[in-house]
Design a protein around this motif. Structure first.
Motif, mmCIF file in Angstrom:
data_model
loop_
_atom_site.group_PDB
_atom_site.id
_atom_site.type_symbol
_atom_site.label_atom_id
_atom_site.label_comp_id
_atom_site.label_asym_id
_atom_site.label_seq_id
_atom_site.Cartn_x
_atom_site.Cartn_y
_atom_site.Cartn_z
ATOM 1 N N ARG A 15 0.810 -1.225 0.000
ATOM 2 C CA ARG A 15 0.000 0.000 0.000
ATOM 3 C C ARG A 15 0.843 1.276 0.000
ATOM 4 N N LEU A 16 2.157 1.143 0.069
ATOM 5 C CA LEU A 16 3.018 2.328 0.077
ATOM 6 C C LEU A 16 3.017 3.015 -1.285
ATOM 7 N N ARG A 17 2.880 4.320 -1.279
ATOM 8 C CA ARG A 17 2.895 5.123 -2.501
ATOM 9 C C ARG A 17 3.705 6.388 -2.262
ATOM 10 N N VAL A 18 4.397 6.838 -3.310
ATOM 11 C CA VAL A 18 5.059 8.144 -3.282
ATOM 12 C C VAL A 18 4.272 9.079 -4.180
ATOM 13 N N GLY A 19 3.886 10.218 -3.634
ATOM 14 C CA GLY A 19 3.098 11.152 -4.428
ATOM 15 C C GLY A 19 2.985 12.491 -3.731
ATOM 16 N N VAL A 20 2.080 13.299 -4.224
ATOM 17 C CA VAL A 20 1.875 14.639 -3.689
ATOM 18 C C VAL A 20 0.720 14.609 -2.695
ATOM 19 N N VAL A 21 0.954 15.158 -1.511
ATOM 20 C CA VAL A 21 -0.078 15.296 -0.487
ATOM 21 C C VAL A 21 -0.132 16.776 -0.092
ATOM 22 N N PRO A 22 -1.228 17.230 0.543
ATOM 23 C CA PRO A 22 -1.319 18.640 0.924
ATOM 24 C C PRO A 22 -0.194 19.060 1.866
ATOM 25 N N ASP A 23 0.277 20.288 1.706
ATOM 26 C CA ASP A 23 1.266 20.829 2.636
ATOM 27 C C ASP A 23 0.667 20.881 4.046
ATOM 28 N N PRO A 282 16.001 6.880 -0.238
ATOM 29 C CA PRO A 282 15.102 7.954 -0.679
ATOM 30 C C PRO A 282 13.649 7.556 -0.453
ATOM 31 N N LEU A 283 12.738 8.498 -0.672
ATOM 32 C CA LEU A 283 11.320 8.230 -0.425
ATOM 33 C C LEU A 283 10.807 7.024 -1.204
ATOM 34 N N ASP A 284 11.267 6.856 -2.432
ATOM 35 C CA ASP A 284 10.726 5.751 -3.227
ATOM 36 C C ASP A 284 11.311 4.395 -2.840
ATOM 37 N N GLN A 285 12.141 4.355 -1.802
ATOM 38 C CA GLN A 285 12.681 3.083 -1.317
ATOM 39 C C GLN A 285 12.342 2.838 0.157
#
Length: 306
Positions: A15-23, A282-285
């Motif tokens: 379920r892990l995802r890298v993406g844009v979330v609200p500041d 990094p975030l994607d790992q």
């Protein structure tokens, strides 16, 4: 901002995802921290698996991570404690699971923030708060001092390695369990190493014939051994097993506390406390970092770099 998140509990990384979330918003008494490094702790993937669902509410999508080191970028109203540009660190656990530190920014209560020690780089500072404060809380609860012989279970891990250093700084004799591959490392920290596993109690007794006066269990499953090596009046704590309380011990659950974290920073700055960084991701790992943590054999700390 970019962040890692998951939208439901899961026992794996699916379920892990890298993406844009609200500041994040910055409320009264809070600081907005630009994340430079965020330590990985076993609780991160245990939370993702729903392990604390009976204790804490979660608001999905959840951004994992409770450790942070970074730069203050903004302040909420009435927050005179810090200024933009300050280099800080925090154990950033909140009352609700949601907005964590595996992101570009995070807001944290100013009361939970301490200034980054100059002696540590960003990765080391990012790996210190939760594990370091857990070790500190354990030794405070045990009231460890110069007269003590302290046994540390899982002494080469993230929490255990801090406990060894804190115990030595307090003047205690420290015995630490670890695999033979990590014995040289424990000696460098000032501990007397012993191999964990079958026969551990006998090996500890070989080093401390009258038993030990304090035990800090950061591994779990060690209660029988702990009780068998404690001398008269001995004290013990565990971070994994509440059952220790039925046997005269204490179950440790560390709280966010900027003042307590500042005590660790001061130790680092005078050379009494170091941070071993086992790897950076990094975030994607983040999934790979979680896998390494799940393996249970990491020496030192794993760190996420946004």
């Amino acid at each position: 901002m970019r962040a890692v998140s998951y939208d439901s509990f899961a026992n794996d990384n699916s379920r892990l995802r890298v993406g844009v979330v609200p500041d994040p918003k910055v409320g009264p008494g809070q600081v907005l921290i630009e994340v430079r490094a965020a330590g990985v702790n076993p609780v991160d993937w245990k939370v993702m698996a729903g392990g604390l669902d009976g204790m804490m509410d979660a608001v999905f999508p959840v951004v994992p991570g409770w450790d942070v080191a970074g730069v203050v970028r903004a302040l909420g109203p009435d927050t005179p404690d810090f200024a933009p540009g300050d280099e800080v660190m925090s154990y950033a656990r909140k009352d609700v699971i949601g907005a964590g530190t595996f992101a570009e920014y995070v807001t944290v209560s100013a009361d939970h923030v301490a200034r980054k020690p100059a002696a540590l780089d960003w990765n080391q500072a990012g790996g210190l708060p939760l594990a370091g404060m857990t070790a500190q809380r354990a030794l405070d609860r045990l009231d460890v001092g110069p007269a003590d012989v302290l046994l540390v279970h899982a002494a080469s891990g993230g929490v255990g390695s801090f406990a060894v250093q804190l115990g030595r700084d307090r003047g205690a004799r420290v015995i630490g369990t670890a695999s033979e591959a990590n014995h040289a490392y424990l000696r460098e920290l000032g501990a007397e190493p012993v191999v964990y596993g079958d026969g551990l109690a006998g090996r500890v007794r070989d080093l401390a014939a009258d038993g030990v006066s304090a035990v800090a269990d950061f591994a779990g499953g060690q209660l029988e051994t702990t009780l068998s090596v404690l001398g008269p009046g001995g004290r013990h704590v565990s971070i994994t097993e509440s059952d220790v309380e039925r046997h005269g011990g204490h179950w440790i659950w560390v709280r966010p506390d900027g003042a307590a974290l500042a005590r660790l920073a001061a130790l680092a700055d005078r050379g009494a406390l170091g941070v071993e960084v086992a790897g950076t991701f990094p975030l994607d790992q983040v999934g790979a970092a979680f896998d390494a943590s799940r393996g249970g054999h990491t020496r030192g700390k794993l760190v996420i770099i946004p």
